[in-house]
Design a protein around this motif. Structure first.
Motif, PDB file in Angstrom:
ATOM      1  N   ARG A  19       0.841  -1.207   0.000  1.00 43.54           N
ATOM      2  CA  ARG A  19       0.000   0.000   0.000  1.00 43.54           C
ATOM      3  C   ARG A  19       0.869   1.248   0.000  1.00 43.54           C
ATOM      4  O   ARG A  19       0.595   2.209  -0.714  1.00 43.54           O
ATOM      5  CB  ARG A  19      -0.938  -0.004   1.202  1.00 43.54           C
ATOM      6  CG  ARG A  19      -2.040  -1.052   1.056  1.00 43.54           C
ATOM      7  CD  ARG A  19      -2.957  -1.071   2.229  1.00 43.54           C
ATOM      8  NE  ARG A  19      -3.662   0.205   2.320  1.00 43.54           N
ATOM      9  CZ  ARG A  19      -4.494   0.512   3.277  1.00 43.54           C
ATOM     10  NH1 ARG A  19      -4.733  -0.341   4.243  1.00 43.54           N
ATOM     11  NH2 ARG A  19      -5.094   1.678   3.302  1.00 43.54           N
ATOM     12  N   ALA A  20       1.917   1.225   0.820  1.00 41.95           N
ATOM     13  CA  ALA A  20       2.831   2.368   0.864  1.00 41.95           C
ATOM     14  C   ALA A  20       3.554   2.509  -0.476  1.00 41.95           C
ATOM     15  O   ALA A  20       3.721   3.621  -0.990  1.00 41.95           O
ATOM     16  CB  ALA A  20       3.839   2.201   1.994  1.00 41.95           C
ATOM     17  N   ALA A  21       3.964   1.384  -1.041  1.00 39.98           N
ATOM     18  CA  ALA A  21       4.657   1.419  -2.337  1.00 39.98           C
ATOM     19  C   ALA A  21       3.750   1.999  -3.410  1.00 39.98           C
ATOM     20  O   ALA A  21       4.198   2.779  -4.262  1.00 39.98           O
ATOM     21  CB  ALA A  21       5.118   0.019  -2.726  1.00 39.98           C
TER      22      ALA A  21
ATOM     23  N   TYR B 180       3.663   5.787  -2.987  1.00 36.87           N
ATOM     24  CA  TYR B 180       4.888   6.400  -3.505  1.00 36.87           C
ATOM     25  C   TYR B 180       4.886   6.386  -5.038  1.00 36.87           C
ATOM     26  O   TYR B 180       5.272   7.355  -5.680  1.00 36.87           O
ATOM     27  CB  TYR B 180       6.136   5.662  -2.999  1.00 36.87           C
ATOM     28  CG  TYR B 180       6.570   6.035  -1.616  1.00 36.87           C
ATOM     29  CD1 TYR B 180       7.209   7.246  -1.359  1.00 36.87           C
ATOM     30  CD2 TYR B 180       6.380   5.163  -0.550  1.00 36.87           C
ATOM     31  CE1 TYR B 180       7.632   7.580  -0.089  1.00 36.87           C
ATOM     32  CE2 TYR B 180       6.802   5.488   0.729  1.00 36.87           C
ATOM     33  CZ  TYR B 180       7.424   6.695   0.956  1.00 36.87           C
ATOM     34  OH  TYR B 180       7.849   7.036   2.216  1.00 36.87           O
ATOM     35  N   ALA B 181       4.446   5.272  -5.622  1.00 38.20           N
ATOM     36  CA  ALA B 181       4.427   5.149  -7.086  1.00 38.20           C
ATOM     37  C   ALA B 181       3.452   6.149  -7.704  1.00 38.20           C
ATOM     38  O   ALA B 181       3.773   6.796  -8.708  1.00 38.20           O
ATOM     39  CB  ALA B 181       4.057   3.723  -7.488  1.00 38.20           C
ATOM     40  N   LYS B 182       2.260   6.289  -7.122  1.00 35.20           N
ATOM     41  CA  LYS B 182       1.273   7.238  -7.645  1.00 35.20           C
ATOM     42  C   LYS B 182       1.790   8.672  -7.562  1.00 35.20           C
ATOM     43  O   LYS B 182       1.641   9.450  -8.509  1.00 35.20           O
ATOM     44  CB  LYS B 182      -0.041   7.128  -6.873  1.00 35.20           C
ATOM     45  CG  LYS B 182      -0.893   5.957  -7.241  1.00 35.20           C
ATOM     46  CD  LYS B 182      -2.180   5.976  -6.422  1.00 35.20           C
ATOM     47  CE  LYS B 182      -3.081   4.807  -6.754  1.00 35.20           C
ATOM     48  NZ  LYS B 182      -4.294   4.811  -5.914  1.00 35.20           N
ATOM     49  N   ALA B 183       2.385   9.006  -6.423  1.00 33.13           N
ATOM     50  CA  ALA B 183       2.911  10.364  -6.257  1.00 33.13           C
ATOM     51  C   ALA B 183       4.034  10.642  -7.253  1.00 33.13           C
ATOM     52  O   ALA B 183       4.094  11.720  -7.854  1.00 33.13           O
ATOM     53  CB  ALA B 183       3.415  10.557  -4.832  1.00 33.13           C
ATOM     54  N   THR B 184       4.894   9.658  -7.452  1.00 30.40           N
ATOM     55  CA  THR B 184       5.993   9.815  -8.409  1.00 30.40           C
ATOM     56  C   THR B 184       5.460   9.961  -9.823  1.00 30.40           C
ATOM     57  O   THR B 184       5.936  10.811 -10.590  1.00 30.40           O
ATOM     58  CB  THR B 184       6.964   8.615  -8.325  1.00 30.40           C
ATOM     59  OG1 THR B 184       7.412   8.474  -6.979  1.00 30.40           O
ATOM     60  CG2 THR B 184       8.159   8.805  -9.231  1.00 30.40           C
TER      61      THR B 184
ATOM     62  N   ARG C 113      12.679   3.907   4.344  1.00 24.82           N
ATOM     63  CA  ARG C 113      11.916   2.875   3.642  1.00 24.82           C
ATOM     64  C   ARG C 113      12.590   2.442   2.337  1.00 24.82           C
ATOM     65  O   ARG C 113      11.906   2.208   1.345  1.00 24.82           O
ATOM     66  CB  ARG C 113      10.518   3.395   3.344  1.00 24.82           C
ATOM     67  CG  ARG C 113       9.765   3.718   4.633  1.00 24.82           C
ATOM     68  CD  ARG C 113       8.367   4.000   4.383  1.00 24.82           C
ATOM     69  NE  ARG C 113       7.610   2.884   4.933  1.00 24.82           N
ATOM     70  CZ  ARG C 113       6.298   2.833   4.935  1.00 24.82           C
ATOM     71  NH1 ARG C 113       5.602   3.791   4.409  1.00 24.82           N
ATOM     72  NH2 ARG C 113       5.681   1.812   5.462  1.00 24.82           N
ATOM     73  N   PRO C 114      13.909   2.295   2.310  1.00 26.88           N
ATOM     74  CA  PRO C 114      14.552   1.901   1.057  1.00 26.88           C
ATOM     75  C   PRO C 114      14.198   0.483   0.606  1.00 26.88           C
ATOM     76  O   PRO C 114      14.316   0.155  -0.570  1.00 26.88           O
ATOM     77  CB  PRO C 114      16.047   2.022   1.364  1.00 26.88           C
ATOM     78  CG  PRO C 114      16.146   1.864   2.833  1.00 26.88           C
ATOM     79  CD  PRO C 114      14.885   2.474   3.374  1.00 26.88           C
ATOM     80  N   ALA C 115      13.718  -0.351   1.528  1.00 29.67           N
ATOM     81  CA  ALA C 115      13.318  -1.712   1.163  1.00 29.67           C
ATOM     82  C   ALA C 115      12.120  -1.699   0.216  1.00 29.67           C
ATOM     83  O   ALA C 115      11.888  -2.666  -0.514  1.00 29.67           O
ATOM     84  CB  ALA C 115      12.992  -2.520   2.413  1.00 29.67           C
ATOM     85  N   LEU C 116      11.373  -0.596   0.206  1.00 31.99           N
ATOM     86  CA  LEU C 116      10.201  -0.489  -0.673  1.00 31.99           C
ATOM     87  C   LEU C 116      10.568  -0.170  -2.124  1.00 31.99           C
ATOM     88  O   LEU C 116       9.689  -0.175  -2.986  1.00 31.99           O
ATOM     89  CB  LEU C 116       9.253   0.604  -0.169  1.00 31.99           C
ATOM     90  CG  LEU C 116       8.495   0.344   1.118  1.00 31.99           C
ATOM     91  CD1 LEU C 116       7.618   1.543   1.448  1.00 31.99           C
ATOM     92  CD2 LEU C 116       7.649  -0.901   0.990  1.00 31.99           C
ATOM     93  N   LEU C 117      11.831   0.114  -2.389  1.00 34.35           N
ATOM     94  CA  LEU C 117      12.226   0.591  -3.719  1.00 34.35           C
ATOM     95  C   LEU C 117      11.771  -0.335  -4.837  1.00 34.35           C
ATOM     96  O   LEU C 117      11.183   0.123  -5.823  1.00 34.35           O
ATOM     97  CB  LEU C 117      13.741   0.809  -3.788  1.00 34.35           C
ATOM     98  CG  LEU C 117      14.277   1.326  -5.108  1.00 34.35           C
ATOM     99  CD1 LEU C 117      13.630   2.666  -5.474  1.00 34.35           C
ATOM    100  CD2 LEU C 117      15.790   1.469  -5.046  1.00 34.35           C
ATOM    101  N   ILE C 118      12.009  -1.626  -4.718  1.00 34.00           N
ATOM    102  CA  ILE C 118      11.618  -2.543  -5.796  1.00 34.00           C
ATOM    103  C   ILE C 118      10.096  -2.603  -5.926  1.00 34.00           C
ATOM    104  O   ILE C 118       9.560  -2.665  -7.040  1.00 34.00           O
ATOM    105  CB  ILE C 118      12.222  -3.949  -5.623  1.00 34.00           C
ATOM    106  CG1 ILE C 118      11.996  -4.766  -6.901  1.00 34.00           C
ATOM    107  CG2 ILE C 118      11.682  -4.642  -4.407  1.00 34.00           C
ATOM    108  CD1 ILE C 118      12.839  -5.984  -7.033  1.00 34.00           C
ATOM    109  N   LEU C 119       9.375  -2.540  -4.803  1.00 29.35           N
ATOM    110  CA  LEU C 119       7.910  -2.547  -4.870  1.00 29.35           C
ATOM    111  C   LEU C 119       7.380  -1.280  -5.526  1.00 29.35           C
ATOM    112  O   LEU C 119       6.435  -1.329  -6.316  1.00 29.35           O
ATOM    113  CB  LEU C 119       7.316  -2.702  -3.470  1.00 29.35           C
ATOM    114  CG  LEU C 119       7.593  -4.021  -2.756  1.00 29.35           C
ATOM    115  CD1 LEU C 119       7.068  -3.972  -1.332  1.00 29.35           C
ATOM    116  CD2 LEU C 119       6.971  -5.171  -3.508  1.00 29.35           C
ATOM    117  N   VAL C 120       7.998  -0.145  -5.206  1.00 30.71           N
ATOM    118  CA  VAL C 120       7.590   1.125  -5.818  1.00 30.71           C
ATOM    119  C   VAL C 120       7.829   1.069  -7.324  1.00 30.71           C
ATOM    120  O   VAL C 120       6.983   1.490  -8.120  1.00 30.71           O
ATOM    121  CB  VAL C 120       8.344   2.318  -5.186  1.00 30.71           C
ATOM    122  CG1 VAL C 120       8.053   3.606  -5.942  1.00 30.71           C
ATOM    123  CG2 VAL C 120       7.966   2.474  -3.721  1.00 30.71           C
ATOM    124  N   ALA C 121       8.978   0.519  -7.717  1.00 33.90           N
ATOM    125  CA  ALA C 121       9.294   0.408  -9.145  1.00 33.90           C
ATOM    126  C   ALA C 121       8.259  -0.462  -9.864  1.00 33.90           C
ATOM    127  O   ALA C 121       7.754  -0.093 -10.934  1.00 33.90           O
ATOM    128  CB  ALA C 121      10.697  -0.165  -9.329  1.00 33.90           C
TER     129      ALA C 121
END
Length: 185
Positions: free
Chosen positions: A5-7, A10-14, A86-94
Motif C-alpha cells: 500500500r505504501a509502495a 509512492y508510485a502514484k505520487a511519483t 523505507r529503502p526496502a520499498l524501492l523494488i515494490l515502488v518500481a
C-alpha cells in the motif's frame, strides 16, 4: 505483501509528479532499470532490506549505482525513501509504477508460463497473436516453470489459456476417475 500500500502511494505520487513535469516515460524506463537491477543482484536487495546498514551507506550505494543513469525525479524518490527509512520499498515502488504507467498508456501485460525460456522468434509470434486477439498493445512477460512439463499457460488480464502438458494430464486423469463403465471396487 508488506508495504504494497505504501509502495503504491509512492508510485502514484511519483507518476503524478513525472506527468506534471513531462518525464513519465523517462521515469518508467528508470523504474524498469531499478527493478531489473535489484532482481539481478540479490546482495543489493539484502542491503536495502537490512536494518543494520545505515541509511547513509544505502544512499551512497544507490547514488553510485543509479546516480548518472536516472532522471532527477527518480533520484528524488530514492532520496525520499531513504529519508523516510523505507529503502526496502524501492523494488515494490518500481513495480507499482510500471503497472500504473502501463495502465495509463493502455498497455496490458501478458504472462506466458512455459517449461523452458521462450526464444525471441517465439516471443514475437506470441506477442503478435495476443495483440491481434486483444486489440491493444501488449507487453510479454515470460515465466519459466518446469512443472508444467511442456506447452504454455497464457494469462492476459483476467483471461487464462492453459495449453500445458500438466493440465492435459490432470484433465485425462479426472476423466479416468469419472469413468462410469468401470465399476468402482
Amino acid at each position: 505483501m508488506v508495504g504494497t500500500r505504501a509502495a503504491l502511494r509512492y508510485a502514484k505520487a511519483t507518476l503524478n509528479l513525472a506527468k506534471e513535469k513531462g518525464f513519465a516515460k523517462e521515469v518508467n524506463d528508470d523504474m524498469i532499470l531499478i527493478q531489473s537491477t535489484i532482481e539481478e543482484n540479490h546482495d543489493l536487495e539484502v542491503m536495502l532490506k537490512s536494518p543494520i546498514i545505515k541509511s547513509k551507506a544505502k544512499k551512497s550505494v544507490l547514488t553510485e549505482i543509479f546516480g548518472k543513469k536516472v532522471n532527477g525525479i527518480t533520484l528524488g524518490l530514492l532520496n525520499l525513501l531513504i529519508e523516510n527509512k523505507r529503502p526496502a520499498l524501492l523494488i515494490l515502488v518500481a513495480k507499482e509504477y510500471i503497472v500504473i504507467y502501463d495502465f495509463l498508456k493502455g498497455i496490458e501485460v501478458a504472462q506466458v508460463t512455459s517449461a523452458v525460456p521462450l526464444t525471441k522468434d517465439l516471443e514475437k509470434a506470441i506477442l503478435a497473436r495476443v495483440e491481434e486477439a486483444m486489440g491493444k498493445q501488449i507487453t510479454l512477460n515470460n515465466v519459466v516453470d518446469p512443472s508444467i512439463i511442456g506447452g504454455f499457460v497464457l494469462r492476459v488480464g483476467d483471461k487464462l489459456y492453459d495449453s500445458s502438458v500438466s493440465y492435459r494430464l490432470d484433465d485425462l486423469l479426472s476423466q479416468f476417475e469419472d469413468n462410469q463403465y468401470i465399476p468402482k471396487i
